[in-house]
Scaffold this motif. Sequence first.
Motif, short mmCIF file in Angstrom:
data_model
loop_
_atom_site.label_atom_id
_atom_site.label_comp_id
_atom_site.label_asym_id
_atom_site.label_seq_id
_atom_site.Cartn_x
_atom_site.Cartn_y
_atom_site.Cartn_z
N LYS A 2 -30.67 -79.57 -26.99
CA LYS A 2 -29.57 -78.99 -27.74
C LYS A 2 -28.32 -79.80 -27.45
O LYS A 2 -27.96 -80.02 -26.30
CB LYS A 2 -29.38 -77.53 -27.33
CG LYS A 2 -28.24 -76.85 -28.03
CD LYS A 2 -28.07 -75.43 -27.50
CE LYS A 2 -26.85 -74.79 -28.13
NZ LYS A 2 -26.56 -73.48 -27.59
N SER A 3 -27.67 -80.27 -28.50
CA SER A 3 -26.45 -81.03 -28.29
C SER A 3 -25.24 -80.14 -28.54
O SER A 3 -25.34 -79.11 -29.20
CB SER A 3 -26.41 -82.25 -29.22
OG SER A 3 -26.41 -81.84 -30.56
N PHE A 4 -24.10 -80.53 -27.97
CA PHE A 4 -22.87 -79.77 -28.19
C PHE A 4 -21.68 -80.71 -28.27
O PHE A 4 -21.72 -81.81 -27.75
CB PHE A 4 -22.67 -78.70 -27.10
CG PHE A 4 -22.56 -79.25 -25.71
CD1 PHE A 4 -21.34 -79.67 -25.19
CD2 PHE A 4 -23.67 -79.34 -24.89
CE1 PHE A 4 -21.23 -80.17 -23.91
CE2 PHE A 4 -23.57 -79.84 -23.60
CZ PHE A 4 -22.36 -80.25 -23.11
N HIS A 5 -20.66 -80.26 -28.93
CA HIS A 5 -19.40 -80.99 -29.04
C HIS A 5 -18.31 -79.94 -29.18
O HIS A 5 -18.18 -79.29 -30.21
CB HIS A 5 -19.43 -81.91 -30.26
CG HIS A 5 -18.19 -82.72 -30.41
ND1 HIS A 5 -17.87 -83.36 -31.56
CD2 HIS A 5 -17.17 -83.01 -29.55
CE1 HIS A 5 -16.72 -84.00 -31.42
NE2 HIS A 5 -16.29 -83.80 -30.20
N SER A 6 -17.58 -79.74 -28.11
CA SER A 6 -16.52 -78.74 -28.14
C SER A 6 -15.35 -79.22 -27.29
O SER A 6 -15.51 -80.08 -26.42
CB SER A 6 -17.02 -77.39 -27.63
OG SER A 6 -17.24 -77.44 -26.24
N LEU A 7 -14.19 -78.65 -27.53
CA LEU A 7 -13.01 -79.01 -26.74
C LEU A 7 -13.15 -78.58 -25.29
O LEU A 7 -12.67 -79.25 -24.38
CB LEU A 7 -11.75 -78.40 -27.36
CG LEU A 7 -11.34 -78.96 -28.71
CD1 LEU A 7 -10.15 -78.16 -29.27
CD2 LEU A 7 -10.96 -80.43 -28.58
N GLU A 8 -13.81 -77.46 -25.05
CA GLU A 8 -13.96 -76.94 -23.69
C GLU A 8 -15.00 -77.71 -22.89
O GLU A 8 -14.78 -78.07 -21.74
CB GLU A 8 -14.36 -75.45 -23.70
CG GLU A 8 -13.35 -74.53 -24.34
CD GLU A 8 -13.49 -74.47 -25.86
OE1 GLU A 8 -14.61 -74.62 -26.37
OE2 GLU A 8 -12.47 -74.32 -26.53
N LYS A 9 -16.16 -77.96 -23.48
CA LYS A 9 -17.26 -78.59 -22.76
C LYS A 9 -17.34 -80.10 -22.95
O LYS A 9 -18.02 -80.78 -22.20
CB LYS A 9 -18.59 -77.97 -23.21
CG LYS A 9 -18.76 -76.53 -22.84
CD LYS A 9 -20.12 -76.05 -23.29
CE LYS A 9 -20.35 -74.60 -22.95
NZ LYS A 9 -21.67 -74.15 -23.37
N ILE A 11 -18.61 -83.46 -24.98
CA ILE A 11 -19.78 -83.85 -25.76
C ILE A 11 -20.94 -83.99 -24.80
O ILE A 11 -20.81 -84.58 -23.73
CB ILE A 11 -19.53 -85.19 -26.48
CG1 ILE A 11 -18.34 -85.07 -27.43
CG2 ILE A 11 -20.78 -85.64 -27.23
CD1 ILE A 11 -17.91 -86.39 -28.02
#
Length: 71
Positions: A2-9, A11
């Motif tokens: 699972k990939s993610f891209h968020s300001l908190e976490k 990339i």
Amino acid sequence: MKSFHSLEKGIGIVYNDIFLVNGMRTAFGKFCGTLSKVSPTDLGIFASKAAIEKTGIRPDMIDQVIIANIG
């Protein structure tokens, strides 16, 4: 996976099927000592075989190995 891209976490990618099975190391040696004539590749093979033997895992179950050589 699972990939993610968020300001908190930031990339990244989360893998759910990765397992750290075991690690082995070689002995410490002195500069120009007994181990100086043994290649780093041979030392890595020795440590890898020992890790496989210690865990009892079948070599065909291994997809990737990470090895470090710090000298």
